[in-house]
Write an enzyme that holds these catalytic residues in place. Structure first.
Site, PDB file in Angstrom:
ATOM      1  N   HIS A   1       0.921  -1.191   0.100  1.00 21.23           N
ATOM      2  CA  HIS A   1      -0.078   0.051   0.082  1.00 21.23           C
ATOM      3  C   HIS A   1       0.780   1.087   0.148  1.00 21.23           C
ATOM      4  O   HIS A   1       0.274   2.356   0.127  1.00 21.23           O
ATOM      5  CB  HIS A   1      -0.984  -0.048   1.068  1.00 21.23           C
ATOM      6  CG  HIS A   1      -1.798  -1.142   1.257  1.00 21.23           C
ATOM      7  ND1 HIS A   1      -3.362  -1.068   0.646  1.00 21.23           N
ATOM      8  CD2 HIS A   1      -1.843  -2.404   1.535  1.00 21.23           C
ATOM      9  CE1 HIS A   1      -3.655  -2.168   0.600  1.00 21.23           C
ATOM     10  NE2 HIS A   1      -3.236  -3.063   1.268  1.00 21.23           N
ATOM     11  N   ARG A   2       2.112   1.162   0.126  1.00 24.99           N
ATOM     12  CA  ARG A   2       2.962   2.501   0.329  1.00 24.99           C
ATOM     13  C   ARG A   2       2.628   3.364  -0.885  1.00 24.99           C
ATOM     14  O   ARG A   2       2.715   4.601  -1.016  1.00 24.99           O
ATOM     15  CB  ARG A   2       4.310   2.017   0.246  1.00 24.99           C
ATOM     16  CG  ARG A   2       4.858   1.696   1.418  1.00 24.99           C
ATOM     17  CD  ARG A   2       6.189   1.764   1.956  1.00 24.99           C
ATOM     18  NE  ARG A   2       6.233   1.329   3.255  1.00 24.99           N
ATOM     19  CZ  ARG A   2       6.956   0.149   3.614  1.00 24.99           C
ATOM     20  NH1 ARG A   2       7.200  -0.660   2.272  1.00 24.99           N
ATOM     21  NH2 ARG A   2       7.210  -0.329   4.580  1.00 24.99           N
ATOM     22  N   ALA A   3       2.325   2.665  -2.276  1.00 25.04           N
ATOM     23  CA  ALA A   3       2.080   3.471  -3.494  1.00 25.04           C
ATOM     24  C   ALA A   3       1.000   4.599  -3.261  1.00 25.04           C
ATOM     25  O   ALA A   3       0.993   5.542  -3.445  1.00 25.04           O
ATOM     26  CB  ALA A   3       2.034   2.559  -4.617  1.00 25.04           C
TER      27      ALA A   3
ATOM     28  N   ALA B   1       1.699   6.966  -0.489  1.00 27.14           N
ATOM     29  CA  ALA B   1       2.830   8.180  -1.255  1.00 27.14           C
ATOM     30  C   ALA B   1       2.010   9.191  -2.251  1.00 27.14           C
ATOM     31  O   ALA B   1       2.540  10.235  -2.039  1.00 27.14           O
ATOM     32  CB  ALA B   1       3.961   7.599  -1.756  1.00 27.14           C
TER      33      ALA B   1
END
Lengths: 342, 626
Positions: free
Chosen positions: A281-283, A286
């Site tokens: 889920h970092r995308a 970010a």
């Protein structure tokens, strides 16, 4: 040679993506830093130093080795916490944001900190000697050629970058201290890979290349010469611009917590992430944080679909790599198609 | 840094399997801990760290990757020794973790030396320390939780087996959930304390649930029928040893207790199997294959629904678990490489068709010698001052890399009797200790590829590329260096000088032109040059040359010799260097000339036919190289 006057940020010609990415990170340090890919001599390190210099001084606890923020009780180091607990008010001083460099050949002891040998020999007691991560707390951690860093040093960075905490259990000392920094890494992709896991920790990535237009190249050199000839005068020429940008950053920081985003746009980002099959889920996180920061920087309090597009351009490309040597190409058409649906 | 600033366990969206596994582990310490494997950014660490808020009477003790041995296992208390002259033991992380939870993030990257020792302690629950002139033993019973990203390399089977439960993590695919995740993270970052307050109740509920389940779990009795079922399930899963049964029963107990029941039901066992079996199932050996498929059918009939996932041999792509287990034992499932299974459908459109299984291709390079270089293939002690400081030793040679902490500890007890000058601690020569560092060393691979017309027959080249690509993929994980030489027409060309960028190697492989004659001698000669330079530059490396050819040398011959004998002579020269070679023979004509075999003998290396490669496992081949 070091000039006492640092080359002004606003005098850097071109490299707009890099400049924007850096500015966004100082507005919102939780973005996760920037990875700058590109050749040598493209003003990467100049830009980082120049930006740190441009920023107004911040408040720190006096004599604290970790430059704790007196306003933020949650992120205090053990020593500051203790003095608060024993009702000693924290003495505040101001300090400029620094650029702390992590050299490629740094040993792990230097990075995470180690036993203070001198103290131990003199006093027969153990004491923690802070390392680069301690210096980097609330500052910019600049790692040139991050792709050449030793694996075990990368492991340390990974953890600190994700948690904002450096945990040391080494050489007889056990210590925990805050280590929140803006991670700026540079790399020349031809010299080797960067571990996907570390890649994913970077909020944004940009590609820089030397200017190709002759006019701009000439301008780059002219400015450099003018600066070398008389740094003070050169700085004065750009003073006004510098101050304007500094103000803009300060205001954006204040505005940031008020910026809101519509559900539709959140959904759009989730759709983009799913259609691009990114890991984890970092995308999404970010992209959205970047969009919020972009809006704040532009002086708005709502995120527009343009902000999302711009944010996706900065936050997604380096997350596209699935297999180790698959080229990480962002299929922009996919993204645009989703915007079209809007 | 207080507990309040940790993202609350209850606020994590989805990931129900992981949550369940963690709850099981804290309800019943006998289940043997949890290993969470999965892609980056899937809330693995977040969940584990959040767990510390919801478990009653237990702490989460973290073991950082770079911890040194003295801190993990405990060491002599230096400060005390200086004052009293006595050797007093001060506890390490493992002792602190007694009756608590030990968390190792990125557990697959932990130094092997440490991980083996930790395993021993975890297994026995007690640790005996014999170091620094003192002997000591302490209890260390802890629940071990590990998280890892398989992209970065895998865990050795004995470590894997130690974890009772295994779960995989992946990002949410549901749009609504994804949005909610982002929303919560933004809210948390904006105001961690308020966010914590919001989920305080939910956290307390979980805490109570755990406390209640703990009590209940102790009361649950295991019937004979359940024991039988456990044995049945484990044997169907073809698990080694008897750990699986025990873990199954204990896990099922925790599941029943969490559900508030005081007896075990078959469905508890089924649920438990999904956690306990994935990483222990082995691929049956070739002989028992038939038997197995019969069993499989029976089994499928028996447990139709929830067991499908654990079948080791189903080629379905939805089964990362099954894949992981076999891969970690170094046996990739038939015809599928780890990459293929993991990435599932994405790979279908790759231009290179036959990716061969590589999996756990560990080169059996010699024992841990003192080496230089960086990479992951072999763990080696290094004598440069690079690498991770693992422990200290009494120096046998002049000290080059002083281990200050150990030196101080060695000197401390004598301080009462030693004359003091300016310092509190007076150090003598016999106190000096040397640092032992460990660093992962990659191997250098030089691919020497025949790109002549005879290889050009489309399918051959495709297969060759597939074989090399699968080696490259493995090379990436192990931080190897690669170089590539292609020979065709009259010359050999260094397509890629030795580099760490596997990416570039893959690119030059993709664009490999074919056609023309086969200047085998020229190819080997160029390789010899590269290899010699390499050996000279880096004294400690042992490069591996992978020669891919059909052996039909038909041009070259520098001094007017015939092409084949010149190639042989060059091969002999390479054989004299400390290069390990591997020859992959692509000859497929009806009448075989068998030149490649002769070449490989001259090289002193191993020899394989490309056709065998597609069926056989590269792992064994590369292992067999030594």
């Amino acid at each position: 040679m070091r000039h006492s006057v640092i080359y002004p940020f606003t005098a850097i010609v071109g490299q707009e993506d890099m400049k924007l990415a850096l500015i966004l990170n100082v507005i919102n340090p939780s973005l996760g830093g920037v990875l700058i890919k590109g050749e040598k001599g493209t003003a990467k390190s100049t830009a980082v130093r120049a930006l740190a210099d441009l920023l107004p001084a911040m408040e720190t606890v006096k004599d604290c080795k970790f430059h704790c923020d007196p306003q933020d009780n949650n992120q205090l180091c053990g020593i500051c916490q203790e003095s608060l607990a024993s009702h000693n008010p924290l003495v505040v001083q101001t300090a400029k944001m620094r650029v702390v460099e992590l050299p490629v050949n740094a040993t792990e002891d230097r990075v995470v900190g180690t036993l203070d040998i001198e103290y131990a020999i003199k006093h027969g007691e153990k004491k923690f000697e802070p390392g680069i991560l301690a210096q980097a707390n609330r500052n910019i951690l600049y790692v040139d050629e991050i792709n050449l860093l030793d694996d075990h040093v990368v492991d340390v960075l990974l953890d600190a970058a994700a948690m904002g905490v450096n945990r040391v259990e080494r050489e007889g000392v056990s210590y925990v201290h805050p280590a929140r920094f803006v991670l700026v890494g540079t790399m020349n992709p031809e010299e080797g890979d960067i571990r996907p896991q570390l890649l994913d920790r970077f909020g944004l990535s940009v590609i820089v290349s030397g200017e190709h237009e002759p006019d701009k190249r000439v301008e780059v050199i002219k400015r450099r010469l003018a600066y070398e000839a008389n740094p003070e005068k050169f700085l004065q020429l750009h003073q006004e611009e510098q101050e304007r940008l500094a103000q803009q950053i300060i205001q954006a920081r204040q505005r940031l917590s008020n910026v809101s985003i519509e559900d539709e746009l959140l959904t759009l980002v989730a759709k983009i992430a799913i259609s691009l099959e990114v890991d984890g889920h970092r995308a999404d996180i970010a992209v959205i944080k970047t969009a919020l920061t972009l809006a704040a920087f532009a002086g708005r309090i709502t995120v527009t679909s343009n902000d999302i597009q711009e944010a996706a351009r900065l936050a997604l490309p380096h997350r596209m790599r699935r297999r180790p040597f698959e080229e990480g190409i962002l299929d922009w058409k996919k993204v645009e198609a989703l915007f079209g649906d809007q | 840094m207080t507990a309040k600033t940790v993202f609350p366990f209850a606020a994590v969206v989805g990931q129900d399997q992981i949550k369940k596994a963690l709850l099981i582990a804290v309800v019943n310490p006998k289940v043997g801990g949890v290993l969470i494997a999965g892609e980056k950014g899937a809330a693995k660490s977040t969940l584990v760290r959040g767990l510390s808020q919801v478990i009653p009477n237990r702490k989460l003790i973290e073991l950082p990757l770079n911890a040194t041995e003295d801190m993990v296992f405990g060491s002599m208390d230096m400060e005390q020794a200086v004052i009293t002259g006595k050797r007093q033991f001060s506890h390490g992380i493992l002792a602190k973790a007694h009756n608590h939870i030990l968390y190792i993030d990125e557990v697959n990257l932990l130094q092997r030396e440490l991980s083996n020792a930790i395993l021993d302690v975890a297994a026995s629950g007690i640790h005996v320390v014999e170091r620094e002139g003192a002997s000591n033993s302490y209890e260390a019973q802890f629940t071990m939780i590990g998280t890892m990203n398989p992209e970065e390399g895998d865990l050795p089977p004995q470590f894997l087996d130690r974890f009772g439960l295994y779960v995989t993590a992946a990002g949410e695919k549901n749009i609504k959930d994804r949005v909610e995740i982002v929303r919560r993270i933004l809210a948390y970052e904006q105001n961690p304390i308020a966010f914590y307050q919001k989920y305080k109740r939910a956290g307390e509920d979980i805490c109570q649930q755990i406390a209640a389940a703990r009590k209940k779990a102790k009361e649950i009795l295991i019937s004979d029928a359940m024991v039988q079922l456990a044995a049945q399930i484990s044997s169907q899963g073809n698990c080694a040893g008897h750990r699986a049964e025990l873990f199954l029963l204990e896990t099922a107990k925790a599941i029943a207790a969490l559900a508030g029941r005081d007896e075990l039901l078959p469905m508890d066992m089924q649920e438990a199997a999904a956690f306990v079996l994935p990483h222990r199932m082995r691929r049956p050996s070739e002989e028992s294959k038939e038997q197995h498929s019969q069993k499989k059918q029976q089994h499928d009939q028996l447990e139709q629904d929830s067991f499908n996932e654990e079948q080791p041999q189903l080629p379905d792509e939805e089964q990362p678990n099954a894949n992981e287990s076999s891969q970690d034992r170094g046996e990739a499932p038939e015809g599928k490489s780890e990459g293929e299974l993991e990435k599932g459908k994405r790979q279908e459109d790759t231009t290179i068709a036959d990716l061969l299984p590589v999996g756990n291709m560990a080169l059996n390079l010699q024992k841990r010698q003192v080496r230089q270089g960086s990479g992951k293939r072999t763990l080696a002690k290094t004598n440069t001052r690079q690498g991770r400081y693992v422990r200290s030793c009494i120096p046998t040679r002049p000290v080059t890399d002083l281990a200050f902490d150990a030196t101080l500890r060695a000197a401390a007890p004598y301080q009462l009797t030693r004359a003091k000058s300016m310092c509190c601690i007076n150090i003598c020569r016999e106190d000096l200790r040397q640092k032992v560092r460990e660093k992962r060393i990659g191997t250098t691979f030089l691919f020497v590829v025949d790109a002549s017309g005879s290889m050009g027959a489309r399918q051959r080249m495709k297969a060759v590329k597939g074989a090399i690509l699968s080696m490259l993929q493995d090379a990436y994980q192990k931080r190897d260096k690669v170089g590539m030489i292609a020979f065709r027409r009259q010359t050999a060309e260094i397509l890629l000088p030795v580099t760490r960028s596997v990416e570039l190697a893959e690119k030059s492989l993709q664009h490999l032109p074919t056609g023309g004659k086969t200047p085998l001698a020229e190819g080997l000669y160029t390789a010899l040059g590269v290899l010699r330079t390499m050996c000279r530059l880096e004294k400690d490396i042992e490069p591996v040359m992978v020669l891919v050819t059909d052996g039909c040398a038909n041009t070259g011959g520098r001094a007017g010799q015939d092409a084949v004998s010149e190639a042989l002579q060059t091969a002999l020269l390479i054989g004299e260097t400390r290069v390990n070679s591997l020859v992959i023979d692509t000859e497929q004509d009806f009448i075989k000339l068998g030149i490649a075999v002769t070449i490989s003998r001259a090289l002193g290396g191993s020899y394989y036919k490309l056709d065998d490669l597609s069926a056989e496992n590269i792992i064994h081949i590369v292992n067999g190289m030594k």
